[in-house]
Every structure is written in C-alpha cells, then in structure tokens.
Enzyme design. Structure first.
Site, short mmCIF file in Angstrom:
data_model
loop_
_atom_site.label_atom_id
_atom_site.label_comp_id
_atom_site.label_asym_id
_atom_site.label_seq_id
_atom_site.Cartn_x
_atom_site.Cartn_y
_atom_site.Cartn_z
N LYS A 23 0.85 -1.19 0.00
CA LYS A 23 0.00 0.00 0.00
C LYS A 23 0.89 1.24 0.00
CE LYS A 23 -4.25 1.49 2.18
NZ LYS A 23 -5.46 1.03 2.84
N GLU A 68 -20.19 -4.39 9.25
CA GLU A 68 -21.11 -3.57 10.04
C GLU A 68 -22.27 -4.38 10.61
OE1 GLU A 68 -19.85 -2.69 7.08
OE2 GLU A 68 -18.74 -0.85 7.48
N ARG A 76 -25.82 -0.68 6.20
CA ARG A 76 -25.63 -2.13 6.12
C ARG A 76 -26.27 -2.86 7.30
NH1 ARG A 76 -20.72 -3.85 2.90
NH2 ARG A 76 -21.39 -2.95 0.93
C1 LIG Z 1 -19.16 -1.00 4.00
C2 LIG Z 1 -17.93 -0.15 4.13
N1 LIG Z 1 -17.38 0.03 5.35
C3 LIG Z 1 -16.29 0.80 5.50
C4 LIG Z 1 -15.72 1.40 4.42
C5 LIG Z 1 -14.53 2.33 4.60
N2 LIG Z 1 -13.34 1.79 3.93
C6 LIG Z 1 -12.95 2.26 2.72
S1 LIG Z 1 -11.60 1.49 2.16
C7 LIG Z 1 -11.49 0.55 3.54
C8 LIG Z 1 -10.35 -0.42 3.67
C9 LIG Z 1 -10.31 -1.35 2.52
O1 LIG Z 1 -9.21 -2.19 2.66
P1 LIG Z 1 -8.76 -3.04 1.42
O2 LIG Z 1 -9.94 -3.62 0.75
O3 LIG Z 1 -7.73 -3.99 1.89
O4 LIG Z 1 -8.15 -1.98 0.42
P2 LIG Z 1 -6.82 -1.11 0.58
O5 LIG Z 1 -7.28 0.25 0.98
O6 LIG Z 1 -5.94 -1.74 1.60
O7 LIG Z 1 -6.21 -1.10 -0.77
C10 LIG Z 1 -12.51 0.83 4.43
C11 LIG Z 1 -12.68 0.22 5.75
C12 LIG Z 1 -16.32 1.20 3.17
N3 LIG Z 1 -15.86 1.78 2.07
N4 LIG Z 1 -17.41 0.41 3.06
#
Ligand SMILES: Cc1ncc(C[n+]2csc(CCOP(=O)(O)OP(=O)(O)O)c2C)c(N)n1
Length: 643
Positions: A296, A382, A410
C-alpha cells in the site's frame, strides 16, 4: 470554481502516458514499456492528489495491477469491477480521464470512485466495500446466460474480503462453477492494519524464497524416510500445486470454496502479473482467485512508511509528504466523541467500543490503546458489529458501536431485529450524519434520520454542538435500551466543554429563542445556522422562535406543538433527505395533534446528492442561514426586503 481546477499546462512529450488515452492504446505498447508507464502514472497520481486530496495509498498500491489487467483483458468488453473503488485512480487515468483528473473529487469534477455514467470502463458503481464479487458474479452469469464469452474480473482488497458479502458471493460462485476471476489485492492493510483470522491466514505466504527453503527442508526430511518418503516426494514433485497444497496455504481456503487458487504473485512485477493473468485468461475455467501481493502506498516513501495516514488525505506537499494544515478550527465532533467515551469508560468498566475497520475515522484509536480489552475492531463487517454488540449487551456490557451513517445502512436489519426488538442497551455513535463532502453520494450520511426514526424502542438524538454530544453519549450509555446519536463530519462549534456530564431527560427539547411569527425547528448541526437565520430575520422584523429538539425520537411533542400553535408557521431544517426525515416527523405530529400551522420542510430533495464541499452542498440544499431566511420569508409570504 476553485483554482484547484486549473489544469497544469506543462506537458512532457516524452511521456508514454501521452500516448495512452485508452486501454486499447495501452495494449499496443510493448510489454517492456509498462514499468516506465507505471512510474509515470504514480507521479501523475501523487501530483494530482497533492492538490485535490483523495485515496492515495490504495491507488499507488495497484498501479502495476491496473496496467496488467487492462493490458491482458479486453476491457471494457471484459468487465473490471473495483471493490470500494478507492484504488481506481490509475484506472481512471488510462481510461480517458487524464484531462479531467485534476478535478478529482472537486465539485462538478470527476468522482473519486468508479461511476457508470463517467466511463464505459466503470462497470459498477462502488464506494461501500465487499460488493465486487457479488456484482462480478452477476455479470459473469449474465454473460453466461447470453452466451457472451467475455470475462468478469472482481478486484478486492484483503480488508474488503473481511466483509460478509464477499464470502456470500464466493460461496455462490463456487457452487455455480461459472467463469469468474477474483483478484485478491493483498497488502495486509485495511485502512488501518487489517484484523481478524482471515488476515493472519492470508499472511502465511509461501512466496519465492520461503517456498524454495521449505521445499528443500521437506525433501531432506522425506529422503530420510527411505522408500516411502521417496515415493511421496515423487508425487509431490509432479506439480507445484500439490506441493503447495501439502502445506497450509492461503489457497486452501479458496479451494475449499471450489475456486482455483493462483498465487501468491508479486504485485509490482509487471512481467509476472502479465504472464499469470494471461494464463488465467486463456486456461482457467470456472471460478478462479488470483492472489496478488502489493504494498500500500508503493512508490511514494511517506505513504509506504505510513499507509494508514495516506489511505485517504487532504492536499499535501509532494516533496515532504506533509499535509497542508487545515484552516484552524475547533476540534471535531469525532474527537469529542472519542474523548468523552474515554472519560466515561474510565469510570464504567462495562463500557466497550466497537468499530468496523474505522478505528481512526471514528475517533477510537486512543480508546483502543487505553482499553485494548474493551475495544473491538470487527473488520469491514457492520452487520456483525451490530449483532455482536447485541450479544455483549445481553451479558451486561454497555457496547458503543461507532459507525459512519452511510455504512450503518448495512446494519439496519440487525438494529431492528437484534437490538431494538429485544430492547437491548446498545449505543450507536453515528458519525458523518449529513453530507460528507468530496467522497460524494456513496458516502453522504443523509438517510439515517429516515431509516432509524420509525424503529420502536430506539432513542435517537442529534446534538447541536460538541458539548451536547458529550451529554448525549453519557445519557445514551445510562439509558436502559437502544440509543443512537448522529453527529456530522468536521469541526464542532467551538463551544466550551462542560467538565461534568449531564444526563438529559429523554424526549425533552430546549427552547433556544422565543418568537411570535415563525418556529424554526432545526435538527443537530442545523441548530446554529437556524439561530443565525433567526438573528437575520429579526433585522427585517420577523420574530422567529427556535427550538433545539435534541431528540428525533421520542419527539418533545408538547414543546413543539406549543410553539407551532403560538406562531402558526413552522420551518424544519435537517442535513438529511426530506422524505421520511425529521420534517416528515413534524408533519405527522402536527397532523396527529390537529395543529393547523403552515409547514415547510428543508433538507435534501429526492435524488442522490453529488460530491462537493459540505458548504456548497448545504447551500445548494437551501439549509444554510441565507436560505433559511429566504424560506422563512416565503412561508410568511414576505418578499425579499419586505417587513
Ligand atoms: C461498507 C464499508 N465500510 C467501510 C468502508 C470504509 N473503507 C474504505 S476502504 C477501507 C479499507 C479497505 O481495505 P482493502 O480492501 O484492503 O483496500 P486497501 O485500501 O488496503 O487497498 C474501508 C474500511 C467502506 N468503504 N465500506
């Protein structure tokens, strides 16, 4: 228009990117040019996001993966679905949006997420996580039903893979056994460090050196068992797959779900990526999962060092990586919530905090380090967070579930069925209630008043300022049933915080100003703008009363009816959709009580609200002070300037 929208004019003509206006152009390039193109894309992303703010680290992590996917697959006929969509900046740049990229997340500019209306390459609108495999499976099945040989490819992060929907989709995909490619972008990070058993399972990687070393050790061991060992060794050597399968590998999980597992693949090596994806494209049948390891923030040292802080950020200085300091202002509602919860938890050992992968965003990081045994990050889950809290509550714990309004969507059934029906004392701290700004319609929290206010047993509050938030949190935790507090994104009002927490009387509002001509009935963050409007109205001879209802449910019917009857005119104001919102509840109340006041409801209209700063969006929705003044005058049939 902000000057951020002024496009940089200097063009470097030696850039490969200048020759890539579409994936078709990309596919014409020799493979050897791809690494340089990746560097150029990174630079372009860093420079633009330094101006606009945005999801930097996730997008930098998938530059090579993006190029390889578009290089190998025939997009847009092959459908690429980005989970969450916050990592799609390189995708945007090579799918014809380079010219507009400097408008990223700006009002009227391009969205920070994939949008079908923006490009034919944006197959599916995203913003909330863990949807890509379901959508990809739907697309794959639709293709199968219509004899379309093109592919569906879902790209999902290891954080998003913690969401239950992802597993529901894997489960069905394994059962259906149709062509579907899932690319797992594993950087061991959610926004913060990824959590949970899945995460530790995935990080048992047999990559490069580890595989070779392990292989040697096993060979030596088996050789020492004479003939039997030699036989096993021959069988294992027949294929790399069975050798890996002999160990405990991440692949086992997906293979159990009937996916073919490919990987892990180093995600910044273009030739490995291209080769593997080509093989998958040509030879795979049925569902296949390609496990790609990425870093990342790759290629930008500050983001690589600190991927959590660079997950999503505002403008920053490219050289140092230091964020441009926000204009000075009072502390945020979020931090007030976090600090108050710590204050309460110090005296009440039963209090526990729950987040769904947003410890920093919800203001719980300090709580997590102070009370590690009472802090639970459940992953991006959630629904589970809500029912998990319900379980805790049945055993006497006082859980506080901190979730952004938009993501709480959700958990609606869990709130109704698992918390409110059994009347369990769970507190919901609903951050980002109202419009959130640049993230736009996928993230605006403009529905929670409408989807929570009808639920029996739920006490639902909205503070006018950060001091009231403190008292509401205290009140909610003391209350013997479910309670929710919605508060907005951003700075508080800068009011002084009282040192002692007060238990508010449930269902009691406060009259902030008496008046004879009209009742202003704002909720939460609209109270101060309404007070400002009342002062403006006074200057033009209109005497407005202002009530802070404090409770969206139960309403202080007595107080509201009294002043509605006294003034005969009611203007409600909310940072929520009008349909089914706070104003609707006032209309219901007035009808029920046969109060004949004239009513106007201010809030968002019946459409999705675009991205833009909160100020712009409040103005557009006519819920800022000048618009409240105009609406009041209209309700009273006064023309501008007329007293
Ligand atoms: C339902 C939901 N909950 C929380 C989020 C907030 N959120 C956005 S990106 C993320 C982390 C995603 O992690 P990953 O899929 O590993 O992608 P990375 O950012 O590490 O590339 C979160 C928790 C969201 N977008 N949707």
């Amino acid at each position: 228009m902000s000057n951020l929208l002024i496009k940089p004019t200097t063009m470097n003509h030696s850039l490969i990117l200048n020759r890539v206006n579409s994936p078709e152009d990309l596919r014409k390039l020799p493979e050897a040019e791809l690494p340089k193109l990746a560097d150029e894309l990174r630079q372009e992303i860093i420079n633009a996001v330094a101006q606009t703010g945005g999801h930097l680290a996730p997008s930098l992590g998938v530059v090579e993966l993006t190029l390889a996917l578009h290089y190998v697959f025939n997009t847009p006929e092959d459908k690429l679905i980005w989970d969450v969509g916050h990592q799609a900046y390189a995708h945007k740049l090579i799918t014809g949006r380079r010219e507009q990229f400097h408008t990223l997340r700006q009002y009227k500019g391009i969205s920070g997420f994939p949008k079908r209306i923006e490009s034919p390459y944006d197959t599916f609108d995203t913003g909330h996580s863990s949807t890509s495999i379901s959508a990809g499976l739907g697309i794959a099945l639709a293709k199968h039903m219509q004899k379309d040989p093109n592919r569906a490819i879902a790209v999902i992060g290891d954080g998003s893979m913690t969401g239950g929907m992802a597993f529901e989709a894997l489960n069905q995909a394994g059962h259906l056994d149709k062509n579907l490619i899932v690319v797992l972008n594993d950087n061991e990070m959610s926004i913060s460090h990824n959590v949970g058993a899945l995460s530790s399972f995935l990080s048992r990687k047999l990559t490069g050196k580890t595989v070779t070393r392990a292989k040697k050790e096993i060979e030596n061991l088996l050789k020492s068992f004479s003939n039997v060992g030699e036989n096993i060794l021959q069988v294992l050597k027949k294929s790399e797959d069975s050798f890996k399968g002999f160990f405990f590998t991440p692949g086992m999980l997906f293979e159990a779900l009937k996916f073919e597992y490919v990987g892990p693949i180093p995600g910044h090596n273009l030739s490995d990526l291209v080769k593997t994806l080509r093989n998958v494209r040509e030879f795979s049948e049925g569902p296949v999962l390609v496990h790609v390891l990425t870093t990342k923030g790759k290629g930008y040292p500050p983001a690589e060092r600190n991927p959590g802080d660079y997950h999503g950020l505002g403008p920053f200085d490219v050289r140092s990586g230091v964020p441009v300091p926000p204009p000075p202002g009072p502390p945020s509602y979020t931090s007030c919530f976090g600090n108050t919860l710590i204050k309460i938890a110090r005296h009440n050992p039963k209090v526990a905090a729950i987040t769904a992968a947003m410890p920093a965003g919800t203001g719980l990081s300090r709580f997590a380090s102070m009370f590690p045994d009472r802090f639970f990050d459940v992953g991006i889950a959630e629904q589970h967070a809500v029912t998990f809290a319900a379980g805790l509550a049945t055993e006497g714990i006082r859980p506080v579930v901190a979730i952004y309004s938009t993501f709480l969507q959700r958990g609606l059934d869990q709130i109704i069925h698992d918390v409110c029906l059994p009347n369990l004392p769970v507190t919901f701290a609903i951050d980002r209630g109202g419009v959130v700004g640049d993230d736009g319609p996928t993230h605006h929290g403009v529905f929670d008043i409408s989807f929570l206010r009808f639920i029996p047993n739920l006490v639902f509050m909205a503070p006018k300022d950060e001091d009231e938030l403190q008292h509401m949190l205290h009140t909610a935790i003391l209350y013997q049933g479910p309670a929710a507090i919605r508060y907005p994104r951003g700075s508080g009002m800068g009011v002084e915080l009282s040192s002692t927490l007060e238990e508010l009387e449930i269902g009691k509002g406060e009259l902030l100003k008496s008046g004879t001509d009209i009742l202003l009935l704002p909720v939460g963050n609209r109270v101060y703008p309404a007070l400002e409007a009342a002062a403006g109205l006074e200057k033009i001879g209109i005497d407005a009363a202002v009530i802070n209802p404090r409770f969206i449910r139960p309403l202080d019917s007595e107080l509201i009816i009294e002043w509605a009857a006294k003034t005969g005119n009611v203007l409600t104001i909310e940072d929520n959709v009008r349909r089914g919102g706070f104003g609707s509840s006032i209309l219901e109340l007035l009808a029920q009580e046969r109060c004949r006041a004239k009513v106007k409801v201010l809030g968002y209209p019946d459409r999705f609200i675009e991205h833009g700063t909160q100020e712009i969006l409040w103005k557009n929705a006519h819920i800022d002070p000048p618009a409240i003044i105009s609406a009041a005058m209209e309700l009273l049939d006064r023309k501008n300037g007329e007293c």
